[in-house]
Design an enzyme around this catalytic site. Structure first.
Site, PDB file in Angstrom:
ATOM      1  N   THR A  86       0.834  -1.192   0.000  1.00 60.99           N
ATOM      2  CA  THR A  86       0.000   0.000   0.000  1.00 60.99           C
ATOM      3  C   THR A  86       0.875   1.250   0.000  1.00 60.99           C
ATOM      4  O   THR A  86       1.944   1.269   0.616  1.00 60.99           O
ATOM      5  CB  THR A  86      -0.914   0.000   1.245  1.00 60.99           C
ATOM      6  OG1 THR A  86      -1.700  -1.186   1.237  1.00 60.99           O
ATOM      7  CG2 THR A  86      -1.821   1.201   1.266  1.00 60.99           C
ATOM      8  N   MET A 112       6.144  -2.938  -6.783  1.00 57.51           N
ATOM      9  CA  MET A 112       6.563  -4.327  -6.653  1.00 57.51           C
ATOM     10  C   MET A 112       7.183  -4.888  -7.928  1.00 57.51           C
ATOM     11  O   MET A 112       7.544  -6.059  -7.985  1.00 57.51           O
ATOM     12  CB  MET A 112       5.354  -5.191  -6.266  1.00 57.51           C
ATOM     13  CG  MET A 112       4.638  -4.738  -5.019  1.00 57.51           C
ATOM     14  SD  MET A 112       5.734  -4.629  -3.583  1.00 57.51           S
ATOM     15  CE  MET A 112       6.227  -6.337  -3.414  1.00 57.51           C
ATOM     16  N   HIS A 142      -1.664   7.271 -13.805  1.00 57.11           N
ATOM     17  CA  HIS A 142      -2.396   6.121 -13.271  1.00 57.11           C
ATOM     18  C   HIS A 142      -3.884   6.267 -13.564  1.00 57.11           C
ATOM     19  O   HIS A 142      -4.342   7.326 -13.994  1.00 57.11           O
ATOM     20  CB  HIS A 142      -2.182   5.988 -11.749  1.00 57.11           C
ATOM     21  CG  HIS A 142      -0.835   5.454 -11.376  1.00 57.11           C
ATOM     22  ND1 HIS A 142       0.275   6.261 -11.279  1.00 57.11           N
ATOM     23  CD2 HIS A 142      -0.414   4.189 -11.095  1.00 57.11           C
ATOM     24  CE1 HIS A 142       1.331   5.519 -10.930  1.00 57.11           C
ATOM     25  NE2 HIS A 142       0.935   4.261 -10.815  1.00 57.11           N
ATOM     26  N   LYS A 146      -7.132   5.913  -8.491  1.00 60.89           N
ATOM     27  CA  LYS A 146      -6.001   5.986  -7.554  1.00 60.89           C
ATOM     28  C   LYS A 146      -6.170   7.174  -6.626  1.00 60.89           C
ATOM     29  O   LYS A 146      -6.473   8.291  -7.067  1.00 60.89           O
ATOM     30  CB  LYS A 146      -4.677   6.086  -8.315  1.00 60.89           C
ATOM     31  CG  LYS A 146      -3.446   5.985  -7.414  1.00 60.89           C
ATOM     32  CD  LYS A 146      -2.174   5.856  -8.229  1.00 60.89           C
ATOM     33  CE  LYS A 146      -0.932   5.792  -7.347  1.00 60.89           C
ATOM     34  NZ  LYS A 146      -0.955   4.646  -6.423  1.00 60.89           N
ATOM     35  N   GLY A 152       3.552   6.481  -5.099  1.00 60.60           N
ATOM     36  CA  GLY A 152       4.692   6.051  -4.295  1.00 60.60           C
ATOM     37  C   GLY A 152       5.892   5.710  -5.161  1.00 60.60           C
ATOM     38  O   GLY A 152       7.043   5.928  -4.772  1.00 60.60           O
TER      39      GLY A 152
END
Length: 253
Positions: A86, A112, A142, A146, A152
């Site tokens: 998150t 990730m 995005h 979002k 991030g």
């Protein structure tokens, strides 16, 4: 076989992780956490972590930053490692994550994807070579659902650049109130929100008569889900408290 608890299991990323784990005979999701406590798969779902009393080896969090404190309390009370995917945490929440990592293994990354983490290494190299002769601008895009801006990942990329620059960079998110020439020692960060864009990040090094642009595009959410599952498999084996990231996972492969 690591027993996984998936926080945010009914969200888009949660469903993607569920599908990946279902296809892996060595990964098992034993429970999910979601405010919408409806089971959409073959594991039970709880609205609050404290309601789960079963065994687990690691927690994957793809929920909402507002739930961080409750989730960390659960992991600390059970001494269970947690993979935090998150984003959008406040400085106070980041301090809580850091404090938790002193007691349990905590994995945290704003992105990730292995590709993004490779990109960070390339950006450090570019910044160290180009130095203050080039202005740095970051643009991220995005989907329209979002919540946080900038992403991030954009902040991760800015930090990677900043680490290698010969000056202390100022992050500038909005220039519409600035009536002045662009200062040299800043990194501009710009956000676009629209449609169903999964995630695009572009970093530009703008010099005299040339622009060097490095870009990463995620074509599906699966790339992030795979990274989260790999991080969970890695973290479930860790017994030493600490703050881990994707570089540790890559090094262990």
């Amino acid at each position: 076989m690591p027993k996984i608890v998936l926080s945010g299991c009914n969200g888009r990323m949660g469903r993607a992780i569920t599908d990946i784990c279902a296809a892996k005979p060595d990964m098992q999701i034993v429970a999910g956490f979601d405010l919408n406590a409806v089971s959409l798969s073959d594991y039970p779902v709880f609205a609050h972590p404290a309601e789960f009393t079963g065994d687990c080896d690691v927690v994957i969090d793809f929920s909402n930053a507002a739930l961080t404190e409750e989730l960390l309390a659960f992991c600390l009370s059970r001494h269970v490692p947690v993979v935090i995917c998150t984003t959008g945490h406040s400085p106070e929440q980041l301090a809580q994550i850091q404090a938790a990592s002193e007691q349990i293994p905590v994995f945290r990354s704003g992105n990730m994807s292995i590709g993004i983490n490779l990109l960070m290494d390339l950006l450090r190299k570019c910044a160290s070579v180009l130095g203050e002769d080039y202005n740095v601008e970051i643009v991220e895009a995005h989907h329209n659902q979002k919540l946080d801006a900038p992403s991030g990942t954009a902040l991760m990329l800015a930090d990677a650049v900043s680490e290698a620059l010969p000056y202390d960079a100022e992050y500038v998110y909005d220039r519409h109130e600035r009536r002045e020439k662009r200062p040299t020692h800043e990194i501009g960060i710009h956000s676009i929100r629209g449609g169903t864009i999964v995630g695009e990040h572009s970093v530009m090094f703008c010099g005299r008569d040339e622009v060097i642009e490095i870009k990463h595009s995620a074509l599906s959410r699966e790339v992030f889900a795979v990274g989260a599952v790999n991080a969970a498999a890695f973290l479930a084996k860790q017994t030493t408290p600490g703050l881990y990231n994707m570089s540790h996972v890559i090094a262990a492969q």
